[in-house]
Design an enzyme around this catalytic site. Structure first.
Site, PDB file in Angstrom:
ATOM      1  N   LYS A  56       0.825  -1.210   0.000  1.00 21.18           N
ATOM      2  CA  LYS A  56       0.000   0.000   0.000  1.00 21.18           C
ATOM      3  C   LYS A  56       0.863   1.266   0.000  1.00 21.18           C
ATOM      4  CE  LYS A  56      -0.512   0.000   5.015  1.00 21.18           C
ATOM      5  NZ  LYS A  56      -1.273  -0.612   6.120  1.00 21.18           N
ATOM      6  N   ARG A  63     -11.347  -0.354  14.512  1.00 23.10           N
ATOM      7  CA  ARG A  63     -11.151   0.613  13.435  1.00 23.10           C
ATOM      8  C   ARG A  63     -12.080   0.242  12.283  1.00 23.10           C
ATOM      9  NH1 ARG A  63      -5.208   1.237  10.707  1.00 23.10           N
ATOM     10  NH2 ARG A  63      -5.699  -0.854   9.969  1.00 23.10           N
ATOM     11  N   TYR A  72      14.871  30.996   5.673  1.00 23.45           N
ATOM     12  CA  TYR A  72      13.769  31.773   6.245  1.00 23.45           C
ATOM     13  C   TYR A  72      13.964  32.000   7.750  1.00 23.45           C
ATOM     14  CZ  TYR A  72      10.942  31.104   2.044  1.00 23.45           C
ATOM     15  OH  TYR A  72      10.462  31.123   0.770  1.00 23.45           O
TER      16      TYR A  72
END
Ligand SMILES: *Cc1c(COP(=O)(O)O)cnc(C)c1O
Length: 329
Positions: free
Chosen positions: A33, A118, A238
């Protein structure tokens, strides 16, 4: 251009290690996955196949189509039924009330909720799910469950395992030749006896995480965009979060948080694989550090970045942008 290097030998050794543990490559469901946990599903598929893997699990149909030419059996874990399921794939039933929404004849695995809460069907509703599956004329090929704490030494693992044993025996009274699976990587590597009548859904261990005998497969590299001498007192990036106290040759590399790196804010000391610090904040498309030459390894062990960002290696890996080229080494 940044690049992800995939160590083929390491991947093969890990798979061999896993195959040895479970006894046979035909009992492994390789979890592919999310682009094989960021490693690149298409690049790993032929290697897995060459070692006898013929069953994978993916997130959705898009990922299944991507791998359809490699593997005989593809289990889709997170599917919302739409009535036009592909007869080639195997779909997970996550929710009892959606059983009738799948196309007639669809191959399915029924997920049992043994305690993770779940997804899946409650233990007390299994018989009801069987009735609904038969009524919807779906093709039940397997049942499975998922552990909530396979990586911890608490009792819940054993409670869930016991419930799954019960679910198996219920199922066996009604169906023949189904396949059963519950163990993920950490359950398999608990070094306990493993069930002989089950398949194993193995994700992260393939990639070298979770046991000291496994080798990390992925390393992430960035390439130099520019270099300069940072003069004493000057800052880089930054917010001027880093400034140098002495003249320093720095370089800026072509990888940033848009490529899937976590946004480091310049505080606390985040290190590259060569133990050089990242200097200042990570930008959208770049970071700066002491000049390390044309190519620098950002990490070859996601655990180090996971610890720094207080997360898990899974998250560090899957965030890597699919557009970063993956190459075999
Ligand atoms: C991701 C996943 C796995 C693989 O887990 P690892 O810890 O990576 O081995 C197994 N089963 C399910 C249902 C999953 O979602």
């Amino acid at each position: 251009m940044s690049v992800i290097k995939i160590n083929q030998k390491a991947y093969e050794n890990n798979l061999k290690n896993i195959i040895k543990k479970v006894g046979n490559s035909s009992k492994i469901i390789s979890v592919f996955k999310d682009n094989a946990y960021g490693h690149g599903a298409k690049i790993l598929a032929p290697i897995a196949k060459s070692l006898g893997i013929n069953f994978v699990a993916v997130k959705n149909e898009k990922e299944a189509y991507n791998l359809e030419n490699f593997f005989e059996n593809i289990l889709i874990l997170s599917h919302r039924p739409h009535g036009n399921e592909n007869p080639k794939f195997i779909y997970t039933i996550n929710e009892i009330s959606k059983i009738q929404e799948y196309k007639i004849g669809t191959k399915i695995h029924l997920k049992i909720d043994t305690g993770m809460h779940r997804n899946g069907v409650y233990m007390e509703n299994i018989e009801d799910a069987f009735l609904k599956i038969d009524k919807a004329k779906l093709n039940l090929e397997g049942i499975f469950t998922h552990f909530s704490s396979a990586d911890e030494m608490d009792a819940s693992f054993f409670v869930q395992r016991e419930k799954f044993f019960q679910a198996k025996s219920l199922t066996q009274k009604r169906y023949e030749n189904l396949i059963y699976h519950s163990y993920n990587s950490s359950a398999l590597f608990r070094n306990q006896e493993i069930p002989q009548d089950e398949f194993f859904r193995i994700g992260i261990a393939q990639f070298g995480y979770g046991d000291k005998n496994l080798e990390k497969v992925l390393s992430l590299y960035a390439h130099k965009l520019s270099e300069r001498i940072l003069k004493s007192g000057q800052s880089v990036g930054y917010g001027r979060s880093f400034s140098t106290e002495k003249n320093l040759k720095i370089a800026t590399y072509d990888l940033g948080y848009a490529d899937g790196l976590f946004r480091y804010n310049g505080q606390g000391g985040l290190f590259l694989a060569n133990n050089k610090k990242i200097l200042g904040k990570i930008s959208m498309d770049s970071f700066s550090c002491e000049d390390c030459g044309d190519e620098v390894c950002v990490f070859n062990d996601a655990e180090i970045w996971a610890d720094f960002f207080n997360t898990i290696s899974y998250e560090i890996l899957v965030k890597l942008h699919p557009d970063i080229p993956r190459v075999l080494i």
